[in-house]
Motif scaffolding. Structure first.
Motif, PDB file in Angstrom:
ATOM      1  N   SER A  34       0.826  -1.374   0.139  1.00  0.00           N
ATOM      2  CA  SER A  34      -0.094  -0.018   0.077  1.00  0.00           C
ATOM      3  C   SER A  34       0.928   1.437   0.154  1.00  0.00           C
ATOM      4  O   SER A  34       0.218   2.415   0.152  1.00  0.00           O
ATOM      5  N   THR A  35       2.061   1.244  -0.121  1.00  0.00           N
ATOM      6  CA  THR A  35       2.971   2.293   0.120  1.00  0.00           C
ATOM      7  C   THR A  35       3.003   3.188  -1.403  1.00  0.00           C
ATOM      8  O   THR A  35       2.942   2.335  -2.330  1.00  0.00           O
ATOM      9  N   TYR A  63       4.974   7.533   1.575  1.00  0.00           N
ATOM     10  CA  TYR A  63       3.888   7.473   2.293  1.00  0.00           C
ATOM     11  C   TYR A  63       3.540   5.987   2.604  1.00  0.00           C
ATOM     12  O   TYR A  63       3.100   5.306   1.779  1.00  0.00           O
ATOM     13  N   THR A  64       3.406   5.777   3.711  1.00  0.00           N
ATOM     14  CA  THR A  64       2.884   4.419   4.334  1.00  0.00           C
ATOM     15  C   THR A  64       1.684   4.396   5.229  1.00  0.00           C
ATOM     16  O   THR A  64       1.560   5.199   6.185  1.00  0.00           O
ATOM     17  N   PRO A  65       0.737   3.956   4.939  1.00  0.00           N
ATOM     18  CA  PRO A  65      -0.578   3.574   5.813  1.00  0.00           C
ATOM     19  C   PRO A  65      -0.288   2.606   6.879  1.00  0.00           C
ATOM     20  O   PRO A  65       0.737   1.783   6.799  1.00  0.00           O
ATOM     21  N   ARG A  67      -2.335   0.128  10.032  1.00  0.00           N
ATOM     22  CA  ARG A  67      -3.672  -0.338  10.333  1.00  0.00           C
ATOM     23  C   ARG A  67      -4.200   0.399  11.666  1.00  0.00           C
ATOM     24  O   ARG A  67      -5.614   0.878  11.473  1.00  0.00           O
ATOM     25  N   ASN A  71      -3.856   8.152  10.114  1.00  0.00           N
ATOM     26  CA  ASN A  71      -3.247   8.750   8.974  1.00  0.00           C
ATOM     27  C   ASN A  71      -2.090   7.862   8.338  1.00  0.00           C
ATOM     28  O   ASN A  71      -1.607   7.026   8.905  1.00  0.00           O
ATOM     29  N   TRP A  72      -1.664   8.595   7.199  1.00  0.00           N
ATOM     30  CA  TRP A  72      -0.521   8.039   6.559  1.00  0.00           C
ATOM     31  C   TRP A  72       0.844   8.600   7.101  1.00  0.00           C
ATOM     32  O   TRP A  72       0.814   9.849   7.417  1.00  0.00           O
ATOM     33  N   GLN A  73       1.800   7.840   7.233  1.00  0.00           N
ATOM     34  CA  GLN A  73       3.134   8.245   7.752  1.00  0.00           C
ATOM     35  C   GLN A  73       3.726   8.585   6.601  1.00  0.00           C
ATOM     36  O   GLN A  73       3.833   8.031   5.405  1.00  0.00           O
ATOM     37  N   ALA A  74       4.593  10.044   6.671  1.00  0.00           N
ATOM     38  CA  ALA A  74       5.275  10.512   5.616  1.00  0.00           C
ATOM     39  C   ALA A  74       6.725  10.330   5.729  1.00  0.00           C
ATOM     40  O   ALA A  74       7.145  11.073   6.993  1.00  0.00           O
ATOM     41  N   ASN A 184      -6.655  12.245  -1.634  1.00  0.00           N
ATOM     42  CA  ASN A 184      -6.806  11.354  -0.044  1.00  0.00           C
ATOM     43  C   ASN A 184      -7.503  12.444   0.794  1.00  0.00           C
ATOM     44  O   ASN A 184      -7.859  11.924   2.267  1.00  0.00           O
TER      45      ASN A 184
ATOM     46  N   GLN B  58      -5.232   4.530  -5.729  1.00  0.00           N
ATOM     47  CA  GLN B  58      -4.075   4.985  -4.816  1.00  0.00           C
ATOM     48  C   GLN B  58      -3.178   5.118  -6.492  1.00  0.00           C
ATOM     49  O   GLN B  58      -2.479   6.133  -6.325  1.00  0.00           O
TER      50      GLN B  58
END
Lengths: 194, 320
Positions: A34-35, A63-65, A67, A71-74, A184, B58
């Motif tokens: 998902s990255t 950007y990584t989601p 669970r 939020n997503w991490q940047a 998003n 995405q």
């Protein structure tokens, strides 16, 4: 495979690795499937504040989601690229200096199928400084890249992160990042980054 | 040394996208090939099946689609906005996207020889990007001009992909779009799925004789194969089905694949990927079809090896 020179000839080759193999290299924590990665050649962009070793060759915003995070991490990765005969102790210090604005800094260079003595010394120094080490026996082939040392995480302020993207990333890449953020739900209401 | 395979037929609904996905899974998992699926169909069926709807969204938002690459060729987005910097083809790919649990990131066999599955996803607005391309590169009096230009642009993209993939699969749209024509011209092998009905048969004949041989002039493209899909189900018309099979045998002869796909895996419960991070085993994904799909993969893998051997011989001949 002959050793590639000059250094700038390696940039598109390493960028290919970043675009295609980075997410499966084990360097990115979290759910790789998902990255989202935005990579760029930032070597030609002017460095606003200047200073010694303030300009990496390549960079990627990742950007990584997660669970259980809302939020997503940047995170920002910088890549300092060196030729076979251009890598040495100084290159490690140069890559380390990029941790002022990058969460992770990596040094990338070409080496033979067997690591040279010089490369072994550089790898040891990378480990000491928390700089990632990535070698390629044939930089044209993304599957020939090998992670020798995983980089340490460094903390970067949100404004430092923003400044780097604004100043160093090309306009199209910046727009792509903004479009992705807007898609998003984190848009800036059409405000264009200058 | 990449081998390119087009999954193409004029008729829609014959199982092209599902066949593409099955072949990608079989070749990457069983033959350990590095496979790239190029979705040329604006319906984006194979993209959705391989990425999940969320994953495709995405991809679209991050400009990792074939549509984004095509925008780069015309210098404009599908909405007409200028695109200042060109994009590389590689930067618009999605790599390591297999939904098979064997390729789960934590389980990936990271040896250079291991298989993997990547995708150049399509979006519904690919059709508009293609229309813009056709208009921009049409030259009066030469209806083949957009296709020839597209052929050259794809050649540059494949040069960028050199060393990344062993096999490239083109999921072609129904009909004969510019992208599909250029992809077929690049292909070493064509697989044409069809159902056991008269219109499917008619479509296959027309595609091979008028399309590949006539319009594209690829009479030397001998590695073309008809694959019967969805042969089970439906009652009645047995005599007609038998007649279609005889007709296919007479027309395709040795170009008919021995293996058949009994029913559409789309109808099975677990084919669509519910989320980007959901994984299934090959057996779980294909249920009762696992053996057929493995056989199908083996049949095509044999053809891929033949193409590779021919190239090696050709190189040796030219060297001597």
């Amino acid at each position: 495979m002959p050793f590639v020179t000059p250094e700038s000839a390696l940039y598109p080759m390493v960028l290919r690795w970043v675009d295609t193999q980075f997410i499966a290299s084990g360097l990115i924590e979290g759910r790789a499937q998902s990255t989202v990665v935005f990579s760029a050649n930032v070597s030609q962009q002017s460095a606003g504040e200047g200073g010694l070793w303030s300009r990496p060759d390549l960079a990627a915003v990742v950007y990584t989601p997660a669970r259980f995070l809302p939020n997503w991490q940047a995170e920002l990765y910088s890549f300092e690229v060196k030729t076979f005969d251009g890598v040495g102790q100084t290159a490690v210090y140069e890559a380390f200096s990029h941790t002022r604005f990058a969460n992770y800094s990596l040094l990338v260079w070409q080496d033979g199928p067997e690591l040279s003595r010089n490369s072994e010394l550089v790898i040891d120094l990378c480990r000491e400084y928390g700089v990632g080490a990535l070698t390629a026996s044939d930089p044209r082939i993304p599957h020939s890249y090998k992670v020798q040392v995983k980089p340490q995480h460094f903390t970067v302020s949100p404004t430092g992160f923003d400044s780097f993207v604004i100043e160093r990333f090309p306009a199209t890449k910046r727009r792509e990042i903004e479009n992705w953020l807007a898609g998003n739900g984190w848009g800036r209401n059409g405000e264009e980054l200058q | 040394m990449t081998v390119k395979i087009a999954i193409a037929n004029l008729k829609g609904g014959v199982g092209k996208s599902t066949t593409t996905m099955m072949l990608a899974d079989a070749l990457s998992l069983h033959a350990e090939r590095k496979v790239l699926v190029v979705d040329l169909d604006p319906q984006a069926n194979v993209s959705q099946m391989m990425l999940s709807f969320e994953g495709l969204q995405q991809s679209t938002r991050s400009s990792r689609t074939i549509t984004a690459w095509m925008e780069s060729l015309t210098g404009r987005t599908v909405t007409g906005a200028p695109l200042p910097d060109p994009r590389t083809a590689t930067s618009t790919l999605r790599t390591h996207i297999s939904g098979l649990s064997d390729f789960r990131p934590s389980m990936v066999r990271r040896t250079p020889s291991a298989g993997e599955c990547s995708l150049w996803p399509s979006t519904p607005d690919l059709r508009f990007a293609e229309l813009a391309f056709d208009h921009l590169f049409f030259q009066a009096g030469d209806i083949a001009s957009p296709r020839n230009r597209m052929y050259a642009d794809l050649a540059l993209a494949f040069a960028e992909f050199q060393g990344l993939f062993d096999v490239i699969l083109f999921d072609c749209p129904p009909g004969f779009s510019t992208l599909a024509q250029a992809a077929i011209m690049h292909s070493d092998i064509v697989v044409s799925p069809l159902n056991v009905d008269r219109v499917s048969m008619w479509s296959l004949k027309s595609f091979w004789t008028q399309g590949i041989d006539g319009y594209l002039g690829l009479t030397a493209l001998k590695r073309r194969f008809a694959l019967l899909t969805m042969v089970q189900g439906g009652r009645g018309a047995e005599a007609e089905k038998l007649s279609v099979r005889r007709d296919l045998q007479d027309f395709a002869r040795e170009h008919r694949l021995g293996v058949e796909i009994p029913h559409s895996v789309q109808a099975l419960r677990f084919v669509r990927r519910p989320a980007t991070d959901s994984f299934q085993s090959f057996r779980h994904k294909y249920g009762p079809l696992v053996d057929r799909i493995r056989q199908f993969g083996e049949a095509i893998e044999d053809q891929i090896k033949n193409v590779e051997m021919e190239r090696i011989h050709a190189e040796q001949r030219s060297a001597s």
